[in-house]
Write a protein that holds these residues in place. Structure first.
Motif, PDB file in Angstrom:
ATOM      1  N   MET A   1       0.836  -1.210   0.000  1.00  0.00           N
ATOM      2  CA  MET A   1       0.000   0.000   0.000  1.00  0.00           C
ATOM      3  C   MET A   1       0.868   1.256   0.000  1.00  0.00           C
ATOM      4  SD  MET A   1      -2.886  -0.838   2.862  1.00  0.00           S
ATOM      5  CE  MET A   1      -3.557  -2.489   3.057  1.00  0.00           C
ATOM      6  N   ILE A   2       1.894   1.242   0.855  1.00  0.00           N
ATOM      7  CA  ILE A   2       2.781   2.409   0.942  1.00  0.00           C
ATOM      8  C   ILE A   2       3.432   2.663  -0.410  1.00  0.00           C
ATOM      9  CG2 ILE A   2       4.908   3.288   1.988  1.00  0.00           C
ATOM     10  CD1 ILE A   2       4.127   1.693   4.523  1.00  0.00           C
ATOM     11  N   ALA A   3       3.919   1.601  -1.048  1.00  0.00           N
ATOM     12  CA  ALA A   3       4.575   1.748  -2.347  1.00  0.00           C
ATOM     13  C   ALA A   3       3.613   2.303  -3.394  1.00  0.00           C
ATOM     14  CB  ALA A   3       5.131   0.402  -2.802  1.00  0.00           C
ATOM     15  N   ARG A   4       2.367   1.836  -3.398  1.00  0.00           N
ATOM     16  CA  ARG A   4       1.395   2.310  -4.387  1.00  0.00           C
ATOM     17  C   ARG A   4       1.090   3.790  -4.197  1.00  0.00           C
ATOM     18  NH1 ARG A   4      -1.140  -2.759  -3.481  1.00  0.00           N
ATOM     19  NH2 ARG A   4      -2.659  -1.811  -2.056  1.00  0.00           N
ATOM     20  N   ILE A   5       0.915   4.191  -2.945  1.00  0.00           N
ATOM     21  CA  ILE A   5       0.589   5.598  -2.663  1.00  0.00           C
ATOM     22  C   ILE A   5       1.754   6.507  -3.029  1.00  0.00           C
ATOM     23  CG2 ILE A   5       0.147   7.240  -0.798  1.00  0.00           C
ATOM     24  CD1 ILE A   5      -1.592   5.122   0.497  1.00  0.00           C
ATOM     25  N   VAL A   6       2.970   6.090  -2.646  1.00  0.00           N
ATOM     26  CA  VAL A   6       4.152   6.911  -2.948  1.00  0.00           C
ATOM     27  C   VAL A   6       4.353   7.019  -4.458  1.00  0.00           C
ATOM     28  CG1 VAL A   6       6.665   7.023  -2.757  1.00  0.00           C
ATOM     29  CG2 VAL A   6       5.289   6.459  -0.746  1.00  0.00           C
ATOM     30  N   ASP A   7       4.196   5.905  -5.169  1.00  0.00           N
ATOM     31  CA  ASP A   7       4.359   5.938  -6.629  1.00  0.00           C
ATOM     32  C   ASP A   7       3.330   6.850  -7.276  1.00  0.00           C
ATOM     33  OD1 ASP A   7       6.440   4.218  -6.430  1.00  0.00           O
ATOM     34  OD2 ASP A   7       5.335   2.422  -7.040  1.00  0.00           O
ATOM     35  N   ARG A   8       2.089   6.762  -6.821  1.00  0.00           N
ATOM     36  CA  ARG A   8       1.031   7.610  -7.385  1.00  0.00           C
ATOM     37  C   ARG A   8       1.326   9.085  -7.116  1.00  0.00           C
ATOM     38  NH1 ARG A   8      -4.229   6.509  -8.821  1.00  0.00           N
ATOM     39  NH2 ARG A   8      -4.048   4.420  -7.929  1.00  0.00           N
ATOM     40  N   ARG A   9       1.776   9.360  -5.891  1.00  0.00           N
ATOM     41  CA  ARG A   9       2.101  10.736  -5.525  1.00  0.00           C
ATOM     42  C   ARG A   9       3.262  11.265  -6.376  1.00  0.00           C
ATOM     43  NH1 ARG A   9       1.483  15.932  -3.450  1.00  0.00           N
ATOM     44  NH2 ARG A   9       3.545  16.682  -2.870  1.00  0.00           N
ATOM     45  N   THR A  10       4.275  10.422  -6.592  1.00  0.00           N
ATOM     46  CA  THR A  10       5.430  10.836  -7.387  1.00  0.00           C
ATOM     47  C   THR A  10       5.021  11.187  -8.810  1.00  0.00           C
ATOM     48  OG1 THR A  10       6.946   9.484  -6.045  1.00  0.00           O
ATOM     49  CG2 THR A  10       7.682  10.117  -8.254  1.00  0.00           C
ATOM     50  N   VAL A  11       4.189  10.345  -9.402  1.00  0.00           N
ATOM     51  CA  VAL A  11       3.724  10.591 -10.774  1.00  0.00           C
ATOM     52  C   VAL A  11       2.954  11.903 -10.842  1.00  0.00           C
ATOM     53  CG1 VAL A  11       2.153   9.780 -12.579  1.00  0.00           C
ATOM     54  CG2 VAL A  11       3.688   8.169 -11.435  1.00  0.00           C
ATOM     55  N   ASP A  12       2.046  12.124  -9.881  1.00  0.00           N
ATOM     56  CA  ASP A  12       1.234  13.347  -9.887  1.00  0.00           C
ATOM     57  C   ASP A  12       2.082  14.590  -9.634  1.00  0.00           C
ATOM     58  OD1 ASP A  12      -0.969  11.775 -10.353  1.00  0.00           O
ATOM     59  OD2 ASP A  12      -1.666  11.785  -8.265  1.00  0.00           O
TER      60      ASP A  12
END
Length: 815
Positions: A283-294
């Motif tokens: 979950m942490i990885a998914r949220i961080v990746d999404r945040r990085t892309v945005d």
């Protein structure tokens, strides 16, 4: 392990794998030291040894592997066994006493000790002294609990989570039982409740069964603490009894975006809002990746590079001021807009700006690369919408070697250069004894070109030792020689052959000898040669076919003398050699300041032989040919008296130069700086090379000029190579009108289009002054400008003004 096989009927009998006999011997007779006690190995179980090793108890390192290895294989258990026994009650108590004594010194990783506490409890042992982050304390001051949720994230050892049986035993021995859970306390509430999803957009999308997350309320607070029993711990965030997420605003924003997201999710997991375990990390990885892309997309979509910088730092202009030098901060003040400050940051740092802001970019969730210069850095800067040069490494080395092939046509040398080439050829052809000379041409006269062409034509294309050594002092001078050889070999090199060019400075490895008669030129810094000349692997360099010493007015210093001795070249009153390597010096200023003795020593080192021989009329001849620009002199007078202390006067008398304290003090004069800035802004010159008093002075003037609308940058010895190359390239192309420098552009740098040389730095040495002036003297016949003005700030230094170099040198420029 040992494999036992049947020697003749292996197909009929299976192989048997057993421990090596040494293991059996160790188990029977081996002893294990713990503290002051020794214990037989056969009294230690594999479970016990594993726990002790994982807890890093001294004496158990590697023991668990032996203890596991002694376990018999199932197939031979009935025929092979190990002796095992237990310690007596008295020995066991002493054994645990030693372990507890060692643990008492621990102050970190205290939660990892739970397996030891549980193992000790299983053997009826309870520590009376317990390690904590503040040192060992009595058991009576320790709190114990069976509930992990009652513990605290801070690993301080004062709250110990144990099994129910161990808790009962510890409390019976005097520990305190913790019954109440953590309570969240704070100094003040800073906001009304809002949904967590507004703080972390997309959090619900990244979590399975996210309904509970969607309803979590969040409140900003100040001075947040978590109370556990009698303890109070500073907290970044926590959940109160009503399920509201309390976040300490200052502490939260001091952390990076990825760390903030992880803190939130782990808090939610701790309180049962979401599931813990391996899925939490996903979950942490998914949220961080999404945040990085945005976050990267938001930066990339900004319409200008200045606005991208501001978006990348989340509008926090203090991040830019933190990477400014004090001089730049002073020049910027507080009168300019955020966009102007971002533009100044780009002017100051160039392509190194993003690497300088790395921590801020990390805090804002942009996930910058750990290292610059690779493919990951390239993808990062392109994803942000920055030019690819922002991905370059500031610490990257130049390639150690390069090969170039040729030839193609090349414009002819000027007549005076052909004359020099012929003189060098005659000198080398003499074949014996000392063969030395100085090629002395003004800056812009092409001395590097003619010397390099002499090396190519007479040595590298010859039949003898086809190796050359070119010695210089700086990165710029060395690289200038490399590029000159590269261009020359393509044009006048031996057809069908490659030239090996070795870069030997800046930490490059020592080069291997040439293969056969391979044409090789080694371009080396004097510093690198001196540090490695004692190595046998460089003996071939000492036997080069010719040596060129760039800026040879330094050639009588000890560093050059040592290298000449290493090459078996005669120096001083040493015996003459029947044969020695030819030595050619290059200099626009082949003298040693006002010191006639040193100038005479320099002349003697090169046998008082100058090419061309007629130095007196050289400037006039080259100016008439258009090789040198026409020149004029203008004084920028500043009459405020400058008085030197007795110590400063003694420094001038001893070293022949103004001390840094005086030069720096002059550079800090606000009225003088305003005079310089106003003069530049009012000047009609389009390409201005300004020599500042100090690094800080160069940074200050560049910032003031840039903020006044004049494109300017500062370079110095403190500027990394990547940024320096960026700024000098932009200066040569005309994108920068002014380059303010200190110490680095006096040699090895040509500013062909410079039409104003402004010297703010007061100097006594005519050599240094002429080196600065020479940067702008390239004439139209060599790709330079028609006319260059030499402007010097003439300071009123009491008792010393008449000793400043411009008083001696200005006659060369005044009509």
């Amino acid at each position: 392990m040992v494999t036992i096989i049947h020697p003749s009927r292996r197909n009929d009998y299976p192989d048997v794998i057993v421990p090596h006999p040494i293991f059996y011997w160790l188990n029977e007779h081996g002893r294990l030291r713990v503290g002051k006690l020794t214990v037989p190995l056969h009294c230690v179980s594999s479970e016990f040894g594993n726990v002790m090793e994982q807890s890093r108890i001294k004496g158990f390192t590697g023991v668990s592997r032996f203890l596991v290895a002694r376990e018999p294989e199932a197939g031979i258990k009935s025929r092979f066994s190990w002796r095992s026994s237990k310690l007596t009650s008295e020995s066991n108590a002493l054994f645990w006493e030693q372990i507890f004594a060692e643990l008492a010194a621990r102050t970190t990783s205290l939660k990892e000790l739970r397996p030891i506490w549980e193992l000790a409890y299983s053997e009826g042992m309870i520590p009376q002294i317990v390690p904590t982050a503040d040192g060992a304390i009595p058991l009576s001051e320790i709190y114990v609990t069976t509930k992990p949720s009652l513990g605290h994230e801070l690993d301080d050892g004062k709250i110990v989570v144990l099994s129910a049986g161990a808790v009962s035993a510890w409390t019976a021995a005097g520990a305190l039982q913790l019954d109440s859970g953590p309570a969240m306390l704070f100094r003040s509430r800073l906001s009304a409740p809002f949904l967590l999803e507004n703080l972390v957009p997309g959090i619900a999308l990244a979590i399975e069964d996210s309904e509970a997350v969607r309803s979590v309320l969040t409140v900003w607070v100040d001075g947040l603490e978590e109370g556990v029993g009698p303890f109070r711990y500073p907290a970044v965030l926590g959940m109160d009894s009503d399920g509201v997420l309390l976040i300490d605003e200052n502490r939260f924003h001091a952390r990076g975006w990825a760390e903030r997201a992880e803190l939130i999710l782990r808090c939610l997991a701790r309180h049962g809002v979401i599931k813990d375990g391996e899925s939490l990390d996903a979950m942490i990885a998914r949220i961080v990746d999404r945040r990085t892309v945005d976050a990267r997309k938001a930066v990339r979509e900004q319409p200008s590079i200045e606005l991208r910088v501001l978006k990348a730092i989340n509008g926090d202009i203090s991040a830019l001021f933190r990477i400014f030098t004090p001089a730049t901060r002073l020049a910027a003040g507080d009168r300019f807009s955020h966009e102007e400050i971002a533009r100044l940051a780009l002017a100051v740092h160039g392509p190194t700006l993003l690497s300088a802001l790395r921590e801020t970019l990390e805090l804002n969730g942009l996930a910058p690369p750990g290292r610059w210069g690779g493919e990951q850095a390239r993808a990062f800067v392109l994803d942000l919408g920055f030019p690819v040069e922002f991905a370059s490494s500031i610490a990257g080395r130049r390639d150690a070697e390069l090969s170039v092939s040729g030839p193609i046509s090349l414009p002819s040398l000027h007549d005076y250069q052909e004359e020099i080439l012929a003189n060098v050829e005659t000198l080398i052809a003499s074949g014996v004894g000392r063969r030395r000379a100085v090629i002395s041409l003004p800056t812009g006269g092409g001395k590097t070109r003619v010397a390099a062409e002499a090396v190519v034509r007479l040595i590298l294309r010859g039949d003898g030792r086809r190796t050359a050594l070119w010695i210089a002092q700086t990165d710029e001078l060395c690289e200038q020689a490399v590029q000159c050889f590269r261009q020359l070999w393509v044009n006048v090199g031996a057809p069908g052959e490659d030239l090996r060019i070795v870069r030997f400075w800046g930490g490059q490895r020592s080069p291997a000898p040439p293969e056969g008669d391979e044409a090789t030129v080694v371009v080396a810094s004097i510093q690198t040669l001196n540090s490695r000349s004692s190595r046998g692997e460089l003996a071939w360099v000492a036997q080069s076919g010719i040596v060129i010493i760039d800026e040879c007015h330094h050639a009588i210093t000890s560093s050059y003398t040592d290298i000449m001795r290493w090459m078996d070249v005669q120096v001083g009153n040493e015996r003459a050699r029947e044969f020695e390597t030819p030595v050619i010096g290059l200099s626009a200023t082949p003298w040693r300041g006002y010191n006639e003795d040193e100038s005479e020593r320099l002349a003697a080192r090169f046998d008082r032989r100058w090419f061309p021989a007629d130095q007196a009329s050289l400037h006039e001849k080259l100016s008439y040919m258009g090789v040198l620009a026409t020149r004029s002199y203008r004084a920028l007078r500043y009459d405020r008296p400058i008085t030197l202390s007795a110590r400063e006067q003694h420094h001038v008398d001893t070293f022949g130069e103004l001390p840094d304290s005086v030069v720096d003090r002059i550079g800090e004069d606000a009225d003088r700086n305003n005079l310089i800035v106003d003069t530049v802004l009012k000047s009609s010159a389009t390409s201005i090379l300004l020599f500042a008093n100090s690094v800080a002075h160069a940074q200050y003037l560049a910032a003031k000029l840039h903020l006044a609308g004049c494109p300017a940058a500062a370079v110095s010895g403190q500027t990394d190579r990547l940024a320096r190359q960026h700024f000098t390239r932009r200066f040569r192309s005309g994108e920068l009108r002014v380059i303010c420098n200190h110490s680095v552009l006096t040699t090895g740098f040509d500013a062909p289009k410079a039409d104003l040389i402004l010297i703010s730095r007061p100097v006594i040495s005519p050599v240094l002054y002429m080196q600065m002036v020479g940067r702008g003297l390239r004439g139209p016949a060599n790709g330079g400008t028609d006319h260059c003005q030499i402007m010097t700030v003439e300071d009123n230094i009491i008792n010393f003004s008449d000793r400043l170099a411009h008083q001696f040198c200005r006659r060369f420029f005044e009509s």
